[in-house]
Design a protein around this motif. Structure first.
Motif, PDB file in Angstrom:
ATOM      1  N   VAL A  79       4.182  -1.003   3.519  1.00  0.00           N
ATOM      2  CA  VAL A  79       3.551   0.298   3.290  1.00  0.00           C
ATOM      3  C   VAL A  79       4.632   1.317   2.943  1.00  0.00           C
ATOM      4  CG1 VAL A  79       2.213   2.181   4.335  1.00  0.00           C
ATOM      5  CG2 VAL A  79       1.662  -0.206   4.889  1.00  0.00           C
TER       6      VAL A  79
ATOM      7  N   VAL B 216       6.562  -0.369   7.713  1.00  0.00           N
ATOM      8  CA  VAL B 216       6.055   0.887   7.155  1.00  0.00           C
ATOM      9  C   VAL B 216       7.272   1.750   6.859  1.00  0.00           C
ATOM     10  CG1 VAL B 216       4.720   2.985   7.574  1.00  0.00           C
ATOM     11  CG2 VAL B 216       3.866   0.778   8.387  1.00  0.00           C
TER      12      VAL B 216
ATOM     13  N   VAL C 210      -3.961  -0.933   5.534  1.00  0.00           N
ATOM     14  CA  VAL C 210      -2.673  -1.210   6.173  1.00  0.00           C
ATOM     15  C   VAL C 210      -2.789  -2.408   7.111  1.00  0.00           C
ATOM     16  CG1 VAL C 210      -0.935  -0.270   7.754  1.00  0.00           C
ATOM     17  CG2 VAL C 210      -1.920   1.178   5.971  1.00  0.00           C
TER      18      VAL C 210
ATOM     19  N   VAL D 253       0.859  -1.188   0.000  1.00  0.00           N
ATOM     20  CA  VAL D 253       0.000   0.000   0.000  1.00  0.00           C
ATOM     21  C   VAL D 253       0.893   1.234   0.000  1.00  0.00           C
ATOM     22  CG1 VAL D 253      -1.701   1.354   1.285  1.00  0.00           C
ATOM     23  CG2 VAL D 253      -1.946  -1.134   1.119  1.00  0.00           C
TER      24      VAL D 253
END
Length: 529
Positions: free
Chosen positions: A237, A262, A229, A154
């Motif tokens: 991410v 992330v 997420v 994402v």
């Protein structure tokens, strides 16, 4: 392709969101643009994620040259949009057409850079230790290691780069290059620009016959974005934006039953250190260049030099005078959106009201109250005040900088030691400084930043193999990575070792005859054998 519908895109399909509608705003006029964009619902988000999950296996197994063709086709399709794309980006961001035309070139350039990387193939870091069946006291099995793609990713676009750090930006390009399907959340500040680029990627995927679901662009509110997420199918991410936003996504990712990385670029004030000898030799020239770097793009670069450290010398007043004159002569300009402009004005006002801070200079032209304009400013404080007040080191995103006047080099070093991680750190020094200084400035600055500059200005990030655009927290959430340059691909891959496999079952990069012709390491020796 140039028609804007407000729909989301996934695979070969379009999806009109079932959630709330919103519009984009033209910051130069502070007026809404006519099109409506529709956020997807949680159920629609599930559709998107499942299609990306189904695409992962086929896409990750494609011959790397096919992925390279896809990336090149995306660049071609973006260029085929012509002036429609920068014109829309200009309307939504207020950025000048010349800047956006250059940014489009950068976007297409980095897509083609990753295509070349994937074709060349050595990025997978193939390592081979052939079997040693006769080794004593124990034989060694055949071991072969390489990087493989993580899974669906994402990506969150950035407000300040509607092309190069957005739908087809570096996060998307590097994830697709690694073999990962990508779901991009459109930035609400430039949704029309996002749709145009998304449709270009969709067209490229169809032309190159990519697995359906390899790419998606969605309009989504914060709740649905965080649900993406948190979805177990998503494996990483990419984010560029505020510290609060990045940390919110990091919390979601770490709270999952299976935590995922992330890669968030968040905040940086990019300290610049000017030592006494450099000030003596070329302080006026440094001030002129610094003013240009502070105000470039209305200060809306993540590498904006927001802090400048100087020492008390007989050339200091001349330096401050030149810097102040340049700032006063710079007219206010449109910022990206009202929210960013409001935060800038509030941050600048808070800083200027501090008892330890003085306003050195502001633009002689007032910012228009009815427009989203940022007024350039430079402020000063002392080293003692800086060390006692952590708030003085906080980012004020916009065309301003704080000059910290220290008594000597020792106080500069002490100030730097108190700072958080940064994207960049810059040193101006003369030969005399380097010969007499008691400090290893390179060692000190590299502790704080991912890119250390000597005698230059941090704004402007070259897209190339050697670039690091990252840094210790909170500049980024993982200081081991970069979001710019070919090394960015490593964020979306993980190592796998294949033990005692038949040659035909190995990935192409590890097969005995090296059918891809890539550089590999065999028993510690690099070659193409």
């Amino acid at each position: 392709m140039s028609t804007i519908t407000g729909a989301s895109l996934f695979g070969s399909q379009t999806l009109t969101g079932e959630g709330a509608a919103y519009t984009a705003t033209a910051p130069a006029r502070n007026e809404s643009l006519p099109e409506s964009f529709f956020n997807i619902s949680p159920a629609q988000a599930e559709q998107v994620v499942q299609l990306a999950s189904a695409a992962f296996g086929p896409y990750s197994q494609l011959h790397p040259h096919r992925r390279a063709e896809f990336l090149e086709a995306i660049a071609d399709e973006i260029e085929a949009l012509g002036d429609v794309l920068p014109e829309r980006a200009h309307a939504e961001s207020g950025l000048p057409m010349a800047r956006l035309t250059g940014e489009r070139g950068r976007t297409c350039g980095q897509l083609r850079m990753f295509a070349r990387l994937v074709r060349e193939g050595s990025w997978v870091d193939a390592r081979i230790n052939p079997a040693l069946p006769d080794r004593q006291p124990l034989p060694r099995p055949d071991l072969r290691r390489m990087l493989v793609p993580l899974g669906p990713v994402v990506v969150f676009g950035a407000s300040n780069f509607p092309l190069a750090f957005s739908v087809a930006g570096g996060d998307t390009a590097s994830a697709l290059a690694a073999g990962c399907p990508v779901i991009v959340k459109a930035h609400p500040a430039h949704p029309g620009t996002s749709e145009l680029v998304g449709r270009a990627i969709q067209a490229a995927a169809l032309k190159t016959e990519m697995p359906d679901g390899t790419f998606a662009l969605v309009h989504a509110d914060n709740a649905v974005a965080q649900a993406l997420v948190g979805h177990p199918v998503v494996k990483a991410v990419g984010f560029t934006g505020s510290r609060a936003g990045g940390l919110a996504l990091l919390r979601v990712a770490q709270a999952r039953p299976e935590p995922i990385p992330v890669y968030a670029e968040m905040s940086s004030v990019n300290p610049t250190v000017i030592l006494a000898g450099a000030m003596q030799e070329r302080g006026t020239a440094i001030a002129e260049g610094l003013a240009g770097s502070i105000t470039l793009g209305v200060g809306q670069f993540c590498t904006n030099p927001g802090l400048v450290f100087v020492t008390q010398t007989d050339k200091l007043n001349e330096f401050l005078g030149t810097l102040g004159a340049k700032i006063r002569a710079t007219v206010p300009a449109t910022m990206l959106n009202a929210g960013i402009c409001d935060h800038y004005r509030t941050g600048l006002d808070t800083l200027s009201r501090s008892a330890e801070v003085e306003v050195l200079a502001e633009s002689e032209t007032d910012a228009r109250s009815e427009a989203t304009e940022g007024r350039p400013a430079v402020l000063t404080t002392t080293g003692a005040a800086f060390r006692s007040n952590p708030a003085l080191s906080h980012e004020v995103f916009g065309p301003s900088s704080l000059v910290v006047v220290c008594q000597d080099e020792a106080e500069v070093a002490a100030c730097l030691q108190t700072m958080e991680g940064q994207l960049t750190a810059t040193l101006f020094a003369a030969d005399s400084d380097l010969q007499t200084s008691a400090y290893n400035w390179v060692a000190l600055l590299q502790q704080k930043a991912g890119r250390v500059l000597f005698g230059g200005y941090p704004t402007g990030v070259e897209v190339c193999e050697a670039m690091t655009h990252g840094g210790p927290f909170p500049a980024t959430s993982d200081a081991r990575t970069t979001s710019v340059g070919t090394a960015a691909i490593e964020r979306f891959a993980r190592p796998v070792t294949y033990q005692s496999f038949p040659n035909a079952l190995l990935p192409l990069a590890l097969q005995q005859e090296n059918p891809l012709g890539i550089w590999r390491e065999i028993d510690g020796v690099r070659g193409k054998e």
